[in-house]
Design a protein around this motif. Sequence first.
Motif, PDB file in Angstrom:
ATOM      1  N   ILE A  18       0.851  -1.191   0.000  1.00 24.04           N
ATOM      2  CA  ILE A  18       0.000   0.000   0.000  1.00 24.04           C
ATOM      3  C   ILE A  18       0.886   1.241   0.000  1.00 24.04           C
ATOM      4  CG2 ILE A  18      -1.756   1.271   1.301  1.00 24.04           C
ATOM      5  CD1 ILE A  18      -2.610  -1.513   2.444  1.00 24.04           C
ATOM      6  N   LYS A  19       0.497   2.228  -0.802  1.00 24.38           N
ATOM      7  CA  LYS A  19       1.266   3.469  -0.890  1.00 24.38           C
ATOM      8  C   LYS A  19       0.723   4.496   0.102  1.00 24.38           C
ATOM      9  CE  LYS A  19       2.140   2.796  -5.756  1.00 24.38           C
ATOM     10  NZ  LYS A  19       1.836   3.250  -7.113  1.00 24.38           N
ATOM     11  N   MET A  20       1.628   5.296   0.635  1.00 24.94           N
ATOM     12  CA  MET A  20       1.246   6.340   1.591  1.00 24.94           C
ATOM     13  C   MET A  20       0.254   7.311   0.944  1.00 24.94           C
ATOM     14  SD  MET A  20       1.777   6.911   4.706  1.00 24.94           S
ATOM     15  CE  MET A  20       1.123   8.193   5.737  1.00 24.94           C
ATOM     16  N   GLN A  21       0.410   7.586  -0.324  1.00 29.31           N
ATOM     17  CA  GLN A  21      -0.504   8.474  -1.042  1.00 29.31           C
ATOM     18  C   GLN A  21      -1.929   7.903  -1.045  1.00 29.31           C
ATOM     19  OE1 GLN A  21       0.626   9.460  -5.049  1.00 29.31           O
ATOM     20  NE2 GLN A  21      -1.364  10.309  -5.532  1.00 29.31           N
ATOM     21  N   ASP A  22      -2.046   6.582  -1.193  1.00 27.90           N
ATOM     22  CA  ASP A  22      -3.368   5.947  -1.172  1.00 27.90           C
ATOM     23  C   ASP A  22      -4.017   6.082   0.203  1.00 27.90           C
ATOM     24  OD1 ASP A  22      -3.114   5.169  -3.838  1.00 27.90           O
ATOM     25  OD2 ASP A  22      -2.251   3.222  -3.316  1.00 27.90           O
ATOM     26  N   ILE A  29     -10.419  11.970   1.139  1.00 30.51           N
ATOM     27  CA  ILE A  29     -11.574  11.943   0.236  1.00 30.51           C
ATOM     28  C   ILE A  29     -12.087  10.502   0.062  1.00 30.51           C
ATOM     29  CG2 ILE A  29     -11.337  14.084  -1.081  1.00 30.51           C
ATOM     30  CD1 ILE A  29      -9.540  12.605  -3.052  1.00 30.51           C
ATOM     31  N   PRO A  30     -12.630   9.943   1.147  1.00 32.33           N
ATOM     32  CA  PRO A  30     -13.119   8.565   1.084  1.00 32.33           C
ATOM     33  C   PRO A  30     -14.410   8.469   0.276  1.00 32.33           C
ATOM     34  CG  PRO A  30     -13.743   9.538   3.160  1.00 32.33           C
ATOM     35  CD  PRO A  30     -12.868  10.550   2.450  1.00 32.33           C
ATOM     36  N   GLU A  31     -14.698   7.273  -0.220  1.00 39.18           N
ATOM     37  CA  GLU A  31     -15.998   7.037  -0.845  1.00 39.18           C
ATOM     38  C   GLU A  31     -17.063   6.991   0.238  1.00 39.18           C
ATOM     39  OE1 GLU A  31     -15.838   3.721  -3.564  1.00 39.18           O
ATOM     40  OE2 GLU A  31     -14.059   4.555  -4.507  1.00 39.18           O
ATOM     41  N   TYR A  32     -16.713   6.408   1.387  1.00 39.27           N
ATOM     42  CA  TYR A  32     -17.589   6.453   2.551  1.00 39.27           C
ATOM     43  C   TYR A  32     -16.770   6.183   3.807  1.00 39.27           C
ATOM     44  CZ  TYR A  32     -17.797   1.302   2.211  1.00 39.27           C
ATOM     45  OH  TYR A  32     -17.478  -0.028   2.147  1.00 39.27           O
ATOM     46  N   THR A  33     -17.341   6.577   4.946  1.00 47.64           N
ATOM     47  CA  THR A  33     -16.679   6.419   6.245  1.00 47.64           C
ATOM     48  C   THR A  33     -17.670   5.822   7.239  1.00 47.64           C
ATOM     49  OG1 THR A  33     -15.329   8.378   5.807  1.00 47.64           O
ATOM     50  CG2 THR A  33     -15.443   7.643   8.091  1.00 47.64           C
ATOM     51  N   ILE A  34     -17.175   4.898   8.059  1.00 44.75           N
ATOM     52  CA  ILE A  34     -17.970   4.318   9.133  1.00 44.75           C
ATOM     53  C   ILE A  34     -17.352   4.774  10.451  1.00 44.75           C
ATOM     54  CG2 ILE A  34     -18.696   2.180  10.251  1.00 44.75           C
ATOM     55  CD1 ILE A  34     -18.589   0.856   7.465  1.00 44.75           C
ATOM     56  N   PHE A  35     -18.177   5.276  11.352  1.00 45.12           N
ATOM     57  CA  PHE A  35     -17.718   5.744  12.652  1.00 45.12           C
ATOM     58  C   PHE A  35     -17.992   4.664  13.698  1.00 45.12           C
ATOM     59  CE2 PHE A  35     -18.691   9.348  10.041  1.00 45.12           C
ATOM     60  CZ  PHE A  35     -17.640  10.218  10.276  1.00 45.12           C
ATOM     61  N   LYS A  39     -12.904   5.601  16.707  1.00 49.14           N
ATOM     62  CA  LYS A  39     -12.224   5.141  15.490  1.00 49.14           C
ATOM     63  C   LYS A  39     -13.086   5.426  14.273  1.00 49.14           C
ATOM     64  CE  LYS A  39      -9.805   1.324  17.677  1.00 49.14           C
ATOM     65  NZ  LYS A  39      -9.691  -0.127  17.758  1.00 49.14           N
ATOM     66  N   LYS A  40     -12.399   5.649  13.153  1.00 49.43           N
ATOM     67  CA  LYS A  40     -13.078   5.840  11.871  1.00 49.43           C
ATOM     68  C   LYS A  40     -12.533   4.814  10.895  1.00 49.43           C
ATOM     69  CE  LYS A  40     -13.697  10.760  12.547  1.00 49.43           C
ATOM     70  NZ  LYS A  40     -13.423  12.090  12.055  1.00 49.43           N
ATOM     71  N   GLU A  41     -13.397   4.322  10.030  1.00 49.21           N
ATOM     72  CA  GLU A  41     -12.998   3.420   8.961  1.00 49.21           C
ATOM     73  C   GLU A  41     -13.317   4.118   7.649  1.00 49.21           C
ATOM     74  OE1 GLU A  41     -15.168  -0.211   9.446  1.00 49.21           O
ATOM     75  OE2 GLU A  41     -14.188  -0.693  11.340  1.00 49.21           O
ATOM     76  N   ALA A  42     -12.285   4.473   6.904  1.00 45.69           N
ATOM     77  CA  ALA A  42     -12.459   5.145   5.621  1.00 45.69           C
ATOM     78  C   ALA A  42     -12.236   4.129   4.507  1.00 45.69           C
ATOM     79  CB  ALA A  42     -11.472   6.297   5.488  1.00 45.69           C
ATOM     80  N   TYR A  43     -13.078   4.186   3.480  1.00 43.56           N
ATOM     81  CA  TYR A  43     -13.012   3.246   2.363  1.00 43.56           C
ATOM     82  C   TYR A  43     -12.877   4.015   1.054  1.00 43.56           C
ATOM     83  CZ  TYR A  43     -14.892  -0.202   5.645  1.00 43.56           C
ATOM     84  OH  TYR A  43     -15.086  -1.040   6.712  1.00 43.56           O
ATOM     85  N   LYS A  44     -12.004   3.503   0.172  1.00 43.05           N
ATOM     86  CA  LYS A  44     -11.828   4.129  -1.140  1.00 43.05           C
ATOM     87  C   LYS A  44     -11.342   3.080  -2.128  1.00 43.05           C
ATOM     88  CE  LYS A  44      -9.706   8.046  -3.460  1.00 43.05           C
ATOM     89  NZ  LYS A  44     -10.897   8.832  -3.752  1.00 43.05           N
ATOM     90  N   LYS A  45     -11.889   3.122  -3.335  1.00 45.75           N
ATOM     91  CA  LYS A  45     -11.468   2.208  -4.385  1.00 45.75           C
ATOM     92  C   LYS A  45     -10.123   2.685  -4.932  1.00 45.75           C
ATOM     93  CE  LYS A  45     -13.301  -0.671  -7.869  1.00 45.75           C
ATOM     94  NZ  LYS A  45     -13.583  -1.904  -7.195  1.00 45.75           N
ATOM     95  N   VAL A  46      -9.158   1.776  -4.952  1.00 48.51           N
ATOM     96  CA  VAL A  46      -7.820   2.054  -5.485  1.00 48.51           C
ATOM     97  C   VAL A  46      -7.553   0.963  -6.522  1.00 48.51           C
ATOM     98  CG1 VAL A  46      -5.360   2.256  -4.956  1.00 48.51           C
ATOM     99  CG2 VAL A  46      -7.060   3.028  -3.281  1.00 48.51           C
TER     100      VAL A  46
END
Length: 70
Positions: A18-22, A29-35, A39-46
């Motif tokens: 995994i890259k630090m930039q990702d 700029i996540p597609e969505y976040t779960i709280f 803690k937060k869970e951020a999700y993004k398609k890479v």
Amino acid sequence: MKIILSHHAKKRLVERGIKMQDIQETIEIPEYTIFKGNKKEAYKKVKNKTLKVVYIKEDNYIKVITLIWK
């Protein structure tokens, strides 16, 4: 905001390629976040996978707990 990685997250970064930039883009700029409590869970398609970044936001920095390809 400064992003720091836990020891566990550093290991996952290397072993999962995994890259630090990702990580930064997933948090900013996540597609969505779960709280979940503090803690937060951020999700993004890479590319063809979804990156899950679990983190805690402190006053002056963000601490990444773990990284998972979904």
